[in-house]
Design an enzyme around this catalytic site. Sequence first.
Site, short mmCIF file in Angstrom:
data_model
loop_
_atom_site.label_atom_id
_atom_site.label_comp_id
_atom_site.label_asym_id
_atom_site.label_seq_id
_atom_site.Cartn_x
_atom_site.Cartn_y
_atom_site.Cartn_z
N HIS A 13 8.71 -26.43 0.58
CA HIS A 13 8.32 -26.76 -0.10
C HIS A 13 7.82 -26.56 -0.66
O HIS A 13 6.51 -27.85 -1.86
CB HIS A 13 8.11 -28.29 0.88
CG HIS A 13 8.84 -29.02 1.48
ND1 HIS A 13 9.88 -30.10 0.93
CD2 HIS A 13 9.61 -27.92 3.06
CE1 HIS A 13 10.76 -30.09 2.14
NE2 HIS A 13 10.75 -30.15 3.02
N LYS B 146 -13.10 2.67 -2.94
CA LYS B 146 -14.07 2.46 -1.56
C LYS B 146 -15.16 3.64 -2.26
O LYS B 146 -16.27 3.47 -1.89
CB LYS B 146 -13.47 3.09 0.05
CG LYS B 146 -12.61 2.93 0.17
CD LYS B 146 -12.27 3.76 1.40
CE LYS B 146 -11.13 2.92 2.05
NZ LYS B 146 -10.31 3.59 3.61
N GLU C 172 0.39 -1.42 -0.37
CA GLU C 172 0.16 0.04 0.03
C GLU C 172 0.71 1.56 0.29
O GLU C 172 0.22 2.61 -0.65
CB GLU C 172 -0.91 -0.24 0.86
CG GLU C 172 -2.67 0.71 1.13
CD GLU C 172 -3.19 0.17 2.08
OE1 GLU C 172 -4.25 0.74 1.62
OE2 GLU C 172 -2.66 0.92 3.36
#
Length: 410
Positions: free
Chosen positions: A284, A397, A259
């Site tokens: 792995h 938003k 961000e």
Amino acid sequence: MLKNTLFFKTTNLKLISSYAKRMNDELSSGDVGYYHLIHTSLELIDESLEFIKDKDHIKNIILVGMGGSSCGVKALKALLFDEKQNDRELFILDNTSSYSFAQILSKIKLEESLFLITSKTGSTIEVVSLFKLIIAHFDIEFLKIKDYFVFITDKDSKLHKEGEKLGVKTFFIPNNVGGRFSVLSAVGIVPLCFCGYNAKALLEGAKQCFEDFFIQKKEEILQKAYHYCTHKNANINVLFSYGDAFKGFNEWYIQLIAESLGKKQGYKRIGLTPIALIGARDQHSFLQLIMDGPKNKTITFLKVLNYKKTPIIPDIHFDFLDSLSNKVSLHKLLNAQCEATMNALIAENLSVDLIELDELDAWHIGYLMYYYELFTSTCGIMLGINTYDQPGVEIGKLILKKILDTQTNS
């Protein structure tokens, strides 16, 4: 202490000293408040302990927050699991997921609980929505909201004003402290104090990091930021944290870097992409890509040197199974896996650095989190961007509000 070893060629400090000066200018300006939390948050400890001291009936602290209002606290909860001084349980509700909401609320009783409604702006729609759902779930009367809730927000925010009207105790985040840099503000200090963690040691560790960077002029952060931000081929930084306790810290690191450093500069797109792994498990899976895939990654290894409680692998011998780890502690095996993996990547001529913590305690975690905040700020200056805004998030938003408004009025 925290030791940061750089396994790549560093730059003549004179060539990058101007960035250090700009960091000092940013510190002196007062515009970026997280630098000063090592001092200003000390008063919060006393305020928090005073508020909670006569509330022995409280068994559960539930932090309700999104992004910067929860990621850092989640990291602290996991990393300081061995340091609690009381029996209060800390829950974190950080998503508008029906599953998480139901799971957490099914584990608590209202009369034993205190909810921390945390939003810097005071208008985070997810947090406000969860706040309303909690009130409805427990059928809390408006006059009794002050008995079960605490607000953590900016002074004069909408949440603060609502708190004044409802009589809710409010702790304040300094206006000049951004959400993802707020872990050492009321966002982190208040729940830590309520749940019996050593918040003072956390701030002392962060203060030591401040002094090492600004006063002692240690150059590891500056060198690392410059190397990783100017790398010709690699714009991905992999954090390989050895130990399951770092899972929450990894999430915080991803939010902090992504961000802060993913920005537009005119038509140019800039960023240092964070990837977070847990060792030895992810050796792995993801390790194969790092070893043999594109060399577009730098790698930071993070390990703890001394672990308080770790079992010893028994001296049991089988006919067909090896005995190499017999009589070795489980933590030493983990660190040996870290060293082996790191050396393999260095042999591949990848840019690698190592962060070593002496112990996993509040002091060292305070140092580590402040280290990464300073690293992020340094990278932002070197990339020539605004480290502290998030315009891409704000657009989403606004669109969300339009969608909800359409649904409400349809």
